[in-house]
Design a protein around this motif. Structure first.
Motif, PDB file in Angstrom:
ATOM      1  N   LYS A  80       0.862  -1.178   0.000  1.00 46.78           N
ATOM      2  CA  LYS A  80       0.000   0.000   0.000  1.00 46.78           C
ATOM      3  C   LYS A  80       0.901   1.231   0.000  1.00 46.78           C
ATOM      4  O   LYS A  80       1.741   1.393   0.884  1.00 46.78           O
ATOM      5  CB  LYS A  80      -0.908   0.008   1.233  1.00 46.78           C
ATOM      6  N   ILE A  81       0.718   2.074  -0.999  1.00 48.86           N
ATOM      7  CA  ILE A  81       1.559   3.254  -1.133  1.00 48.86           C
ATOM      8  C   ILE A  81       0.754   4.482  -0.748  1.00 48.86           C
ATOM      9  O   ILE A  81      -0.264   4.786  -1.369  1.00 48.86           O
ATOM     10  CB  ILE A  81       2.106   3.381  -2.569  1.00 48.86           C
ATOM     11  N   VAL A  82       1.232   5.163   0.285  1.00 52.83           N
ATOM     12  CA  VAL A  82       0.562   6.383   0.741  1.00 52.83           C
ATOM     13  C   VAL A  82       1.499   7.584   0.761  1.00 52.83           C
ATOM     14  O   VAL A  82       1.042   8.708   0.938  1.00 52.83           O
ATOM     15  CB  VAL A  82      -0.086   6.186   2.133  1.00 52.83           C
ATOM     16  N   ASN A  83       2.804   7.348   0.603  1.00 50.18           N
ATOM     17  CA  ASN A  83       3.747   8.462   0.609  1.00 50.18           C
ATOM     18  C   ASN A  83       5.003   8.099  -0.186  1.00 50.18           C
ATOM     19  O   ASN A  83       5.126   6.991  -0.698  1.00 50.18           O
ATOM     20  CB  ASN A  83       4.105   8.865   2.051  1.00 50.18           C
ATOM     21  N   GLU A  84       5.937   9.037  -0.267  1.00 51.89           N
ATOM     22  CA  GLU A  84       7.167   8.834  -1.035  1.00 51.89           C
ATOM     23  C   GLU A  84       8.029   7.709  -0.465  1.00 51.89           C
ATOM     24  O   GLU A  84       8.715   7.009  -1.203  1.00 51.89           O
ATOM     25  CB  GLU A  84       7.982  10.133  -1.092  1.00 51.89           C
ATOM     26  N   LEU A  85       8.004   7.535   0.836  1.00 52.41           N
ATOM     27  CA  LEU A  85       8.790   6.468   1.461  1.00 52.41           C
ATOM     28  C   LEU A  85       8.331   5.097   0.969  1.00 52.41           C
ATOM     29  O   LEU A  85       9.148   4.211   0.720  1.00 52.41           O
ATOM     30  CB  LEU A  85       8.677   6.557   2.985  1.00 52.41           C
ATOM     31  N   LYS A 128       5.971 -10.540 -19.213  1.00 55.91           N
ATOM     32  CA  LYS A 128       4.834 -11.118 -18.500  1.00 55.91           C
ATOM     33  C   LYS A 128       4.522 -10.363 -17.210  1.00 55.91           C
ATOM     34  O   LYS A 128       3.577 -10.709 -16.506  1.00 55.91           O
ATOM     35  CB  LYS A 128       5.103 -12.582 -18.162  1.00 55.91           C
ATOM     36  N   CYS A 129       5.330  -9.358 -16.878  1.00 53.78           N
ATOM     37  CA  CYS A 129       5.123  -8.583 -15.653  1.00 53.78           C
ATOM     38  C   CYS A 129       4.090  -7.491 -15.885  1.00 53.78           C
ATOM     39  O   CYS A 129       3.936  -6.989 -16.993  1.00 53.78           O
ATOM     40  CB  CYS A 129       6.425  -7.942 -15.198  1.00 53.78           C
ATOM     41  N   CYS A 130       3.398  -7.136 -14.824  1.00 53.57           N
ATOM     42  CA  CYS A 130       2.441  -6.042 -14.934  1.00 53.57           C
ATOM     43  C   CYS A 130       2.329  -5.327 -13.594  1.00 53.57           C
ATOM     44  O   CYS A 130       2.769  -5.832 -12.564  1.00 53.57           O
ATOM     45  CB  CYS A 130       1.076  -6.549 -15.385  1.00 53.57           C
ATOM     46  N   VAL A 131       1.750  -4.157 -13.652  1.00 56.85           N
ATOM     47  CA  VAL A 131       1.513  -3.352 -12.460  1.00 56.85           C
ATOM     48  C   VAL A 131       0.018  -3.108 -12.379  1.00 56.85           C
ATOM     49  O   VAL A 131      -0.618  -2.758 -13.368  1.00 56.85           O
ATOM     50  CB  VAL A 131       2.261  -2.005 -12.539  1.00 56.85           C
ATOM     51  N   LYS A 132      -0.537  -3.313 -11.215  1.00 56.96           N
ATOM     52  CA  LYS A 132      -1.962  -3.064 -10.990  1.00 56.96           C
ATOM     53  C   LYS A 132      -2.092  -1.910 -10.001  1.00 56.96           C
ATOM     54  O   LYS A 132      -1.369  -1.854  -9.012  1.00 56.96           O
ATOM     55  CB  LYS A 132      -2.655  -4.296 -10.392  1.00 56.96           C
ATOM     56  N   HIS A 133      -3.010  -1.028 -10.282  1.00 55.67           N
ATOM     57  CA  HIS A 133      -3.285   0.099  -9.386  1.00 55.67           C
ATOM     58  C   HIS A 133      -4.733  -0.004  -8.906  1.00 55.67           C
ATOM     59  O   HIS A 133      -5.632  -0.204  -9.703  1.00 55.67           O
ATOM     60  CB  HIS A 133      -3.129   1.437 -10.125  1.00 55.67           C
ATOM     61  N   TRP A 134      -4.921   0.133  -7.626  1.00 58.28           N
ATOM     62  CA  TRP A 134      -6.260   0.200  -7.061  1.00 58.28           C
ATOM     63  C   TRP A 134      -6.364   1.510  -6.314  1.00 58.28           C
ATOM     64  O   TRP A 134      -5.470   1.893  -5.571  1.00 58.28           O
ATOM     65  CB  TRP A 134      -6.520  -0.946  -6.080  1.00 58.28           C
ATOM     66  N   GLN A 135      -7.489   2.166  -6.515  1.00 63.06           N
ATOM     67  CA  GLN A 135      -7.698   3.434  -5.850  1.00 63.06           C
ATOM     68  C   GLN A 135      -9.175   3.563  -5.530  1.00 63.06           C
ATOM     69  O   GLN A 135     -10.029   3.238  -6.367  1.00 63.06           O
ATOM     70  CB  GLN A 135      -7.258   4.590  -6.739  1.00 63.06           C
ATOM     71  N   ARG A 136      -9.452   4.014  -4.355  1.00 63.31           N
ATOM     72  CA  ARG A 136     -10.847   4.238  -3.990  1.00 63.31           C
ATOM     73  C   ARG A 136     -11.354   5.501  -4.681  1.00 63.31           C
ATOM     74  O   ARG A 136     -10.659   6.506  -4.740  1.00 63.31           O
ATOM     75  CB  ARG A 136     -11.001   4.410  -2.492  1.00 63.31           C
ATOM     76  N   LYS A 137     -12.554   5.412  -5.153  1.00 65.56           N
ATOM     77  CA  LYS A 137     -13.168   6.589  -5.760  1.00 65.56           C
ATOM     78  C   LYS A 137     -13.751   7.425  -4.623  1.00 65.56           C
ATOM     79  O   LYS A 137     -14.550   6.937  -3.826  1.00 65.56           O
ATOM     80  CB  LYS A 137     -14.259   6.178  -6.739  1.00 65.56           C
ATOM     81  N   LEU A 138     -13.334   8.661  -4.549  1.00 64.85           N
ATOM     82  CA  LEU A 138     -13.802   9.534  -3.475  1.00 64.85           C
ATOM     83  C   LEU A 138     -15.228   9.995  -3.757  1.00 64.85           C
ATOM     84  O   LEU A 138     -15.563  10.367  -4.876  1.00 64.85           O
ATOM     85  CB  LEU A 138     -12.876  10.742  -3.337  1.00 64.85           C
ATOM     86  N   GLN A 139     -16.035   9.970  -2.748  1.00 68.42           N
ATOM     87  CA  GLN A 139     -17.413  10.456  -2.848  1.00 68.42           C
ATOM     88  C   GLN A 139     -17.417  11.951  -2.587  1.00 68.42           C
ATOM     89  O   GLN A 139     -16.904  12.414  -1.569  1.00 68.42           O
ATOM     90  CB  GLN A 139     -18.309   9.755  -1.813  1.00 68.42           C
ATOM     91  N   LEU A 140     -17.980  12.714  -3.497  1.00 68.78           N
ATOM     92  CA  LEU A 140     -18.062  14.181  -3.308  1.00 68.78           C
ATOM     93  C   LEU A 140     -19.442  14.604  -2.920  1.00 68.78           C
ATOM     94  O   LEU A 140     -20.421  14.080  -3.155  1.00 68.78           O
ATOM     95  CB  LEU A 140     -17.618  14.891  -4.592  1.00 68.78           C
TER      96      LEU A 140
END
Length: 90
Positions: free
Chosen positions: A46-51, A78-90
């Motif tokens: 889980k990535i939340v900052n630069e560290l 054969k490698c891939c990167v997956k990104h998951w992000q929550r959609k913010l409710q406005l």
């Protein structure tokens, strides 16, 4: 044959476990979550900052170094990167 174990040999599965268990512990030292099935490896964080970015890159560098050291090439196509992000409710 310059590296690896002959396919179908009796010691092949044991040697694979020795190889892959070392990789798992190397990646877990970077606090990366690792899932292994046969010869597939999934790493995630889980990535939340630069560290976190640098932590993931360090783990990828270790994976690359380990693969080169053991002469076990990575199939980059054969490698891939997956990104998951929550959609913010406005």
């Amino acid at each position: 044959m310059i590296s690896g174990v002959v396919q179908g040999s009796g010691i092949g599965p044991l040697m694979f476990l020795v190889y892959i268990n070392e990789l798992i512990s190397i990646l877990e030292n970077h606090s990366i979550r690792v899932k292994v099935f046969a010869d597939d490896v999934k790493m995630y964080l889980k990535i939340v900052n630069e560290l976190d970015f640098s932590q993931l890159q360090s783990a990828l560098n270790s994976l690359h170094f380990w693969a080169n050291e053991w002469q076990l090439p990575i199939s980059y196509d054969k490698c891939c990167v997956k990104h998951w992000q929550r959609k913010l409710q406005l």
